[in-house]
Each structure stands twice: as C-alpha cells, then as structure tokens.
Scaffold this motif. Structure first.
Motif, PDB file in Angstrom:
ATOM      1  N   LYS A   4       6.565  -6.804   2.948  1.00  0.00           N
ATOM      2  CA  LYS A   4       5.031  -6.883   2.839  1.00  0.00           C
ATOM      3  C   LYS A   4       4.407  -5.653   3.507  1.00  0.00           C
ATOM      4  N   PHE A   7       4.890  -2.498   1.369  1.00  0.00           N
ATOM      5  CA  PHE A   7       4.147  -2.603   0.071  1.00  0.00           C
ATOM      6  C   PHE A   7       2.878  -2.185   0.514  1.00  0.00           C
ATOM      7  N   VAL A  11       0.485   1.059  -0.802  1.00  0.00           N
ATOM      8  CA  VAL A  11      -0.946   0.892  -1.509  1.00  0.00           C
ATOM      9  C   VAL A  11      -1.670   1.783  -0.545  1.00  0.00           C
ATOM     10  N   VAL A  39      -3.644  -6.614   2.799  1.00  0.00           N
ATOM     11  CA  VAL A  39      -2.502  -6.069   1.959  1.00  0.00           C
ATOM     12  C   VAL A  39      -1.862  -5.033   2.619  1.00  0.00           C
ATOM     13  N   SER A  50      -2.653  -9.892  -8.681  1.00  0.00           N
ATOM     14  CA  SER A  50      -3.140  -9.059  -7.808  1.00  0.00           C
ATOM     15  C   SER A  50      -2.627  -7.613  -7.611  1.00  0.00           C
ATOM     16  N   VAL A  51      -1.145  -7.639  -7.714  1.00  0.00           N
ATOM     17  CA  VAL A  51      -0.599  -6.261  -7.789  1.00  0.00           C
ATOM     18  C   VAL A  51      -0.913  -5.475  -9.089  1.00  0.00           C
ATOM     19  N   PRO A  62       2.792  -1.132 -11.369  1.00  0.00           N
ATOM     20  CA  PRO A  62       3.003  -1.856 -10.204  1.00  0.00           C
ATOM     21  C   PRO A  62       4.302  -1.122  -9.607  1.00  0.00           C
ATOM     22  N   TRP A  66       6.096  -0.519  -5.859  1.00  0.00           N
ATOM     23  CA  TRP A  66       7.265  -1.014  -5.330  1.00  0.00           C
ATOM     24  C   TRP A  66       8.522   0.003  -4.866  1.00  0.00           C
TER      25      TRP A  66
END
Length: 76
Positions: A4, A7, A11, A39, A50-51, A62, A66
C-alpha cells in the motif's frame, strides 16, 4: 515498505509528473482529496474501481502504477 505504501508512492510520483495537485486528481477521479491523501500515504485500501479512476485521471493504465509500486518494493 508494504504494497500500500509502494502503491501510494507510485500514485504520488505520477501525480507530480502530471503536474496535478491532490485536489485536481481527486476532482478528476470523482473522489475526496482526503482519500487521495490517504492513498498516497499508504493508509487507504483503494478498490479496483478507485485504482481505475485514479489511473485514468493520471492518463495511464493501472498496470503502470502497479509496476512502479513493485519497483519500489524491490528497491527497499
């Protein structure tokens, strides 16, 4: 570092590259700015939808996010 957090870093880096504020990303993805902040800090657990919305607003797929996250995890 966990997935998390990685990620969230992905973002944030992509958002900065796109020269968007958290507010602009949130508005584009139809989300609250506080959620985007969580996030990016790795404290939220975003859903698949959401992603998808975040990636679309960042004009990427996406998998790009990742792959960046996986690279951050490998670099620990």
């Amino acid at each position: 570092m966990d997935i998390k957090t990685a990620f969230g870093m992905a973002v944030k880096v992509k958002r900065v590259e796109c020269r968007l504020s958290q507010e602009q990303l949130a508005n584009g993805a139809d989300m609250a700015r506080s959620f985007i902040s969580r996030v990016e800090r790795g404290t939220a657990n975003p859903s698949v939808s959401s992603v998808m919305k975040i990636a679309a607003t960042l004009r990427c797929v996406p998998s790009e996010l990742w792959l960046r996250a996986e690279a951050y995890l490998e670099d620990k």
